[in-house]
Design a protein around this motif. Sequence first.
Motif, short mmCIF file in Angstrom:
data_model
loop_
_atom_site.label_atom_id
_atom_site.label_comp_id
_atom_site.label_asym_id
_atom_site.label_seq_id
_atom_site.Cartn_x
_atom_site.Cartn_y
_atom_site.Cartn_z
N PRO A 280 0.48 -2.53 -16.55
CA PRO A 280 0.94 -2.95 -15.50
C PRO A 280 1.13 -2.48 -14.15
N GLY A 281 1.15 -1.15 -14.00
CA GLY A 281 0.87 -0.57 -12.94
C GLY A 281 -0.18 -1.14 -11.92
N LEU A 282 -1.54 -1.16 -12.74
CA LEU A 282 -2.69 -1.49 -12.12
C LEU A 282 -2.55 -2.82 -11.54
N LEU A 283 -2.00 -3.66 -12.39
CA LEU A 283 -1.71 -5.09 -11.90
C LEU A 283 -1.01 -5.36 -10.82
N GLN A 284 0.18 -4.66 -10.58
CA GLN A 284 1.11 -4.50 -9.49
C GLN A 284 0.39 -3.83 -8.28
N GLN A 285 -0.35 -2.97 -8.53
CA GLN A 285 -1.18 -2.51 -7.29
C GLN A 285 -2.15 -3.55 -6.51
N LEU A 286 -2.69 -4.43 -7.54
CA LEU A 286 -3.74 -5.13 -7.07
C LEU A 286 -2.99 -6.39 -6.56
N GLU A 287 -1.68 -6.89 -6.97
CA GLU A 287 -1.06 -7.85 -6.54
C GLU A 287 -0.61 -7.70 -5.10
N THR A 288 -0.20 -6.40 -4.97
CA THR A 288 0.25 -6.05 -3.56
C THR A 288 -0.93 -6.06 -2.72
N ALA A 289 -2.05 -5.66 -2.95
CA ALA A 289 -3.27 -5.63 -2.20
C ALA A 289 -3.36 -7.27 -1.75
N ARG A 290 -3.37 -8.14 -2.79
CA ARG A 290 -3.59 -9.63 -2.48
C ARG A 290 -2.65 -9.88 -1.32
N ARG A 291 -1.39 -9.62 -1.52
CA ARG A 291 -0.22 -9.82 -0.43
C ARG A 291 -0.59 -9.61 0.85
N HIS A 292 -1.06 -8.38 0.94
CA HIS A 292 -1.49 -7.78 2.33
C HIS A 292 -2.59 -8.67 2.73
N LEU A 293 -3.56 -8.85 2.04
CA LEU A 293 -4.88 -9.54 2.30
C LEU A 293 -4.35 -11.02 3.06
N LEU A 294 -3.47 -11.63 2.25
CA LEU A 294 -3.11 -13.02 2.60
C LEU A 294 -2.32 -12.69 3.97
N ASN A 295 -1.61 -11.72 4.26
CA ASN A 295 -0.91 -11.34 5.40
C ASN A 295 -1.82 -10.81 6.70
N SER A 296 -3.07 -11.00 6.37
CA SER A 296 -4.03 -10.57 7.41
C SER A 296 -4.08 -8.98 7.86
N VAL A 297 -3.65 -8.09 6.75
CA VAL A 297 -3.88 -6.71 7.05
C VAL A 297 -5.14 -6.20 6.87
N GLN A 298 -5.73 -5.47 7.74
CA GLN A 298 -7.27 -5.04 7.76
C GLN A 298 -7.74 -4.72 6.41
N PRO A 299 -8.48 -5.29 5.82
CA PRO A 299 -9.08 -5.27 4.39
C PRO A 299 -9.47 -3.87 4.05
N ARG A 300 -10.16 -3.03 4.72
CA ARG A 300 -10.58 -1.86 4.36
C ARG A 300 -9.24 -0.92 4.04
N LEU A 301 -8.40 -1.17 4.96
CA LEU A 301 -7.24 -0.26 4.80
C LEU A 301 -6.46 -0.72 3.44
N VAL A 302 -6.51 -1.97 3.24
CA VAL A 302 -5.87 -2.49 1.82
C VAL A 302 -6.47 -1.97 0.69
N TRP A 303 -7.83 -1.84 0.66
CA TRP A 303 -8.67 -1.29 -0.49
C TRP A 303 -8.46 0.29 -0.64
N GLU A 304 -8.46 0.86 0.69
CA GLU A 304 -8.35 2.22 0.64
C GLU A 304 -6.91 2.50 0.10
#
Length: 319
Positions: free
Chosen positions: A286-310
Amino acid sequence: MVNAVVSSAFTPLIGQAPAVELLTRAVVQNRIAPAYLFAGSQGVGRSLAARCFAELLLFNPQKSTASLRHRIQQGNHPDLLWVEPTYLHQGKLLSPAEAAEAGLKRKSPPVIRLEQVRQIAQFLGRPPLEAPRSVVVLNQAETMAEAAANGLLKTLEEPGQATLILLAPSIDALLPTLVSRCQRIPFYRLSEENLTQVLTQAGQAEILQQPQVLTIAQGSPGEAIASWQQLQAIPSELLDAATQIPRSVRAALELARQIDKTLDTETQLWLITYLQHRYWQAQAKPGLLQQLETARRHLLNSVQPRLVWEVTLMAMVDL
């Protein structure tokens, strides 16, 4: 003649009998609502249903039905306005297709903008030219920002000689004030049999041999086709690397750089969904899924993609 048109209009639509029943009854009984909300998952037939319904609403006994259908498909009927989410580039609104044609790297998802809502008001400010009423379809209505939604609310209150059709994944995706002014038409995910029929008719039978894609689609032919196209568009080396949890911080930073450099934001959002399915099936953490879901939320909020993935991939190193 009218009954024949009504009975044949929804022939192309597969697996949405409740929606067809509600819409055809409205036409037969001449109880057409000023606004409809086609609520259901992307890719299950909402857009096709909107075209079929528009064919009924724009029907003119003096015009050929085949000609009307062709004009609707080509988007050149004077009494039909089809509104899609857009990108804003150098002061111009571009559809996703136009943005892709121009080779733009899209940093945020497209949205329906206030300017487009104003265009709807202008379109409805004149009487229909050929049909008994004007028709406006808003695809992905959930992408409207609050200002655009409030602007549309004014139009819904007094649509005039027109019918508006909003397409959204659920009633919760729109402002309650918008939903309250629409008649809701439910759309459901397709059965395996209907999904197979739609993909085969669309010339996409090869997708039926892709269990990972079908799992993501969950009964949506449109999602299945879009996911298959996305899967083929991502370089195989990058996809292989992304499906492996980074073994070090350095590897995580390098993978983040490659994802940001190679994929636009929409493809990155799809990759998150793909990875969630892959990781759950392989490791069920579940921890992996939560990390990815948080990344999705940040991308949708226009956070810089490279920073999100890092941040996301470095956190996975420790999971």
